[in-house]
Scaffold this motif. Structure first.
Motif, PDB file in Angstrom:
ATOM      1  N   LEU A   1     -13.866  33.052  30.848  1.00  0.00           N
ATOM      2  CA  LEU A   1     -13.753  34.457  30.420  1.00  0.00           C
ATOM      3  C   LEU A   1     -12.475  34.687  29.628  1.00  0.00           C
ATOM      4  O   LEU A   1     -12.471  35.392  28.616  1.00  0.00           O
ATOM      5  CB  LEU A   1     -13.790  35.389  31.634  1.00  0.00           C
ATOM      6  N   MET A   2     -11.395  34.080  30.078  1.00  0.00           N
ATOM      7  CA  MET A   2     -10.129  34.191  29.355  1.00  0.00           C
ATOM      8  C   MET A   2     -10.229  33.535  27.980  1.00  0.00           C
ATOM      9  O   MET A   2      -9.757  34.079  26.990  1.00  0.00           O
ATOM     10  CB  MET A   2      -9.000  33.545  30.167  1.00  0.00           C
ATOM     11  N   GLU A   3     -10.850  32.373  27.941  1.00  0.00           N
ATOM     12  CA  GLU A   3     -10.973  31.651  26.671  1.00  0.00           C
ATOM     13  C   GLU A   3     -11.860  32.410  25.686  1.00  0.00           C
ATOM     14  O   GLU A   3     -11.600  32.394  24.480  1.00  0.00           O
ATOM     15  CB  GLU A   3     -11.528  30.249  26.927  1.00  0.00           C
ATOM     16  N   LYS A   4     -12.853  33.071  26.188  1.00  0.00           N
ATOM     17  CA  LYS A   4     -13.742  33.860  25.328  1.00  0.00           C
ATOM     18  C   LYS A   4     -12.965  34.985  24.636  1.00  0.00           C
ATOM     19  O   LYS A   4     -13.189  35.278  23.465  1.00  0.00           O
ATOM     20  CB  LYS A   4     -14.884  34.433  26.169  1.00  0.00           C
ATOM     21  N   GLU A   5     -12.048  35.601  25.360  1.00  0.00           N
ATOM     22  CA  GLU A   5     -11.250  36.698  24.815  1.00  0.00           C
ATOM     23  C   GLU A   5     -10.122  36.200  23.905  1.00  0.00           C
ATOM     24  O   GLU A   5      -9.648  36.938  23.054  1.00  0.00           O
ATOM     25  CB  GLU A   5     -10.652  37.538  25.947  1.00  0.00           C
ATOM     26  N   ASN A   6      -9.665  34.997  24.123  1.00  0.00           N
ATOM     27  CA  ASN A   6      -8.515  34.454  23.385  1.00  0.00           C
ATOM     28  C   ASN A   6      -8.908  33.176  22.666  1.00  0.00           C
ATOM     29  O   ASN A   6      -8.403  32.098  22.969  1.00  0.00           O
ATOM     30  CB  ASN A   6      -7.347  34.187  24.341  1.00  0.00           C
ATOM     31  N   LYS A   7      -9.800  33.290  21.733  1.00  0.00           N
ATOM     32  CA  LYS A   7     -10.331  32.120  21.024  1.00  0.00           C
ATOM     33  C   LYS A   7      -9.216  31.279  20.406  1.00  0.00           C
ATOM     34  O   LYS A   7      -8.227  31.795  19.914  1.00  0.00           O
ATOM     35  CB  LYS A   7     -11.299  32.571  19.941  1.00  0.00           C
TER      36      LYS A   7
END
Length: 163
Positions: free
Chosen positions: A20-26
């Motif tokens: 989820l974090m990676e999705k928001e911070n590509k």
């Protein structure tokens, strides 16, 4: 039982929270940071998953998991013990190059309630040095206790080194 629950929690973080974090911070790796037991968790996540994290800031931590389990050691404890995993990691392990490109900051005071943490930080520092893994390891003064007022000073200091 405690280490099994801990591993379940680690897998939850890596398989559910981190995506989820990676999705928001590509295109950005995450960092870990923690104080006291949180420093252990931060280091453990960082060293186990260096392909997902590129920075860690650990303040007053223990890095030998067997210490918090009364000396108990099995394969799962070993996997969650940064000190042991690093100590025995072969030079050609693919994680070694990831570690060497990462930002690592470890800090511990030398005052009240820091004795075990100071010894453990020195052990980890020795392994990092022996493996040629660059890390900023900072030993603060004899007046620096294992307490929030010090971590509130240390956190911005180390964040300032990476931001």
């Amino acid at each position: 039982d405690r280490i099994v629950l801990h591993e379940d929690w680690m897998q939850y973080l890596v398989q559910e929270v981190l995506p989820l974090m990676e999705k928001e911070n590509k295109n950005q790796k995450a960092m870990t940071m923690g104080c006291s037991m949180g420093a252990f968790h931060a280091a453990n996540l960082f060293f186990r998953f260096p392909d997902r994290f590129d920075t860690t800031i650990c303040l007053s931590g223990i890095y030998d998991a067997s210490q918090v389990l009364g000396g108990y050691m099995d394969d799962l404890v070993y996997l969650n013990s940064p000190y042991h995993c690093l100590q025995n990691m072969p030079e050609d392990h693919p994680y070694m190059s990831l570690y060497r490109r990462s930002n690592m900051f470890f800090c511990v005071g030398q005052g009240a309630w820091e004795d075990e943490l100071l010894a453990d930080t020195r052990k980890l520092d020795g392994v990092l040095h022996a493996k040629g893994i660059p890390a900023f390891v900072d030993y603060w003064g004899y007046d620096v206790a294992h307490d929030w007022n010090w971590w509130q000073k240390q956190a911005p200091y180390f964040l300032g080194k990476i931001l």
